[in-house]
Design a protein around this motif. Structure first.
Motif, PDB file in Angstrom:
ATOM      1  N   CYS A   1       0.830  -1.195   0.000  1.00 40.15           N
ATOM      2  CA  CYS A   1       0.000   0.000   0.000  1.00 40.15           C
ATOM      3  C   CYS A   1       0.863   1.242   0.000  1.00 40.15           C
ATOM      4  O   CYS A   1       1.934   1.279   0.583  1.00 40.15           O
ATOM      5  CB  CYS A   1      -0.910   0.027   1.228  1.00 40.15           C
TER       6      CYS A   1
ATOM      7  N   ILE B   1      -4.605   4.334   3.915  1.00 38.81           N
ATOM      8  CA  ILE B   1      -5.234   3.162   3.308  1.00 38.81           C
ATOM      9  C   ILE B   1      -5.100   1.961   4.237  1.00 38.81           C
ATOM     10  O   ILE B   1      -6.054   1.223   4.451  1.00 38.81           O
ATOM     11  CB  ILE B   1      -4.619   2.856   1.928  1.00 38.81           C
TER      12      ILE B   1
ATOM     13  N   THR C   1      -8.580   0.499   5.468  1.00 39.79           N
ATOM     14  CA  THR C   1      -9.117  -0.679   4.793  1.00 39.79           C
ATOM     15  C   THR C   1      -8.149  -1.837   4.677  1.00 39.79           C
ATOM     16  O   THR C   1      -8.559  -2.930   4.334  1.00 39.79           O
ATOM     17  CB  THR C   1      -9.539  -0.306   3.360  1.00 39.79           C
TER      18      THR C   1
ATOM     19  N   CYS D   1      -4.632  -3.707   2.918  1.00 33.91           N
ATOM     20  CA  CYS D   1      -4.177  -3.911   1.541  1.00 33.91           C
ATOM     21  C   CYS D   1      -4.848  -5.131   0.939  1.00 33.91           C
ATOM     22  O   CYS D   1      -5.069  -6.115   1.624  1.00 33.91           O
ATOM     23  CB  CYS D   1      -2.663  -4.135   1.506  1.00 33.91           C
TER      24      CYS D   1
ATOM     25  N   SER E   1     -11.209  -0.630  -7.169  1.00 35.43           N
ATOM     26  CA  SER E   1     -11.594  -1.146  -5.854  1.00 35.43           C
ATOM     27  C   SER E   1     -13.095  -1.371  -5.761  1.00 35.43           C
ATOM     28  O   SER E   1     -13.548  -2.384  -5.225  1.00 35.43           O
ATOM     29  CB  SER E   1     -11.140  -0.183  -4.760  1.00 35.43           C
TER      30      SER E   1
ATOM     31  N   GLU F   1     -14.328  -3.934  -2.995  1.00 35.62           N
ATOM     32  CA  GLU F   1     -13.560  -3.404  -1.863  1.00 35.62           C
ATOM     33  C   GLU F   1     -13.985  -1.953  -1.672  1.00 35.62           C
ATOM     34  O   GLU F   1     -13.275  -1.009  -2.005  1.00 35.62           O
ATOM     35  CB  GLU F   1     -12.059  -3.520  -2.140  1.00 35.62           C
TER      36      GLU F   1
ATOM     37  N   LEU G   1     -11.889   0.605   0.492  1.00 34.68           N
ATOM     38  CA  LEU G   1     -10.692   0.992  -0.249  1.00 34.68           C
ATOM     39  C   LEU G   1     -11.066   1.891  -1.424  1.00 34.68           C
ATOM     40  O   LEU G   1     -10.338   2.838  -1.748  1.00 34.68           O
ATOM     41  CB  LEU G   1      -9.943  -0.248  -0.737  1.00 34.68           C
TER      42      LEU G   1
ATOM     43  N   ASN H   1      -9.480   5.424  -2.168  1.00 38.58           N
ATOM     44  CA  ASN H   1      -8.848   5.678  -3.456  1.00 38.58           C
ATOM     45  C   ASN H   1      -9.509   6.852  -4.178  1.00 38.58           C
ATOM     46  O   ASN H   1      -8.843   7.597  -4.896  1.00 38.58           O
ATOM     47  CB  ASN H   1      -8.856   4.428  -4.327  1.00 38.58           C
TER      48      ASN H   1
ATOM     49  N   SER I   1      -5.003  -3.196  -7.595  1.00 36.17           N
ATOM     50  CA  SER I   1      -6.028  -3.657  -6.649  1.00 36.17           C
ATOM     51  C   SER I   1      -7.245  -4.203  -7.377  1.00 36.17           C
ATOM     52  O   SER I   1      -7.802  -5.238  -6.989  1.00 36.17           O
ATOM     53  CB  SER I   1      -6.459  -2.516  -5.726  1.00 36.17           C
TER      54      SER I   1
END
Length: 136
Positions: A2, A7, A11, A13, A54, A59, A62, A66, A80
């Motif tokens: 990450c 991050i 959340t 990695c 993500s 996710e 994340l 992001n 990701s």
């Protein structure tokens, strides 16, 4: 790895699949047993959009991070998105393969119970079913 402490704190990695899992998924793909719920290439492409990779890879936490770090997140979100799609496909494939194996084993046990096959035939067929669905 990450790129931001935020991050990690928010959340974690997305680690993706380990080498064994990747090899197992490739084996199931070659055998025609793989399930593709998500397209890894699309996950990579969507990673260029704010949080897109993500979000595509389910996710969501994340994805929000992001989104906030965009355009910097372009450095890691395509990876990701690809990894998440591949992980989703791996787990869907494992579930699918497990169901197929269970169904064949149930059918085989039914044949044994109905005396359509004897114990020796059952044992031999069971080994074939196990070999068909196992990755070694």
């Amino acid at each position: 790895m990450c790129s931001s402490g935020a991050i990690i704190a928010t959340t974690g990695c997305a680690s993706g699949l380990n080498s064994y899992q990747k090899s197992e998924l490739r084996h199931y793909e070659a055998a025609g047993l793989a399930v593709e719920e998500k397209d890894p290439a699309l996950g990579t492409a969507l990673g260029l959009l704010p949080g897109g990779g993500s979000f595509y890879g389910r996710e969501y936490g994340l994805g929000v991070v992001n989104l906030l770090f965009w355009p910097l997140s372009i450095l890691w979100d395509p990876v990701s998105g690809h990894s998440a799609a591949e992980t989703i496909n791996y787990h869907a494939t494992k579930h699918h393969v497990g169901k197929l194996e269970d169904q064949e084993m149930d059918d085989l046990e039914g044949q044994l119970a109905r005396n359509e096959i004897d114990l020796t035939q059952y044992t031999m067929q069971k080994r074939k079913v196990e070999a068909k669905y196992r990755y070694n």
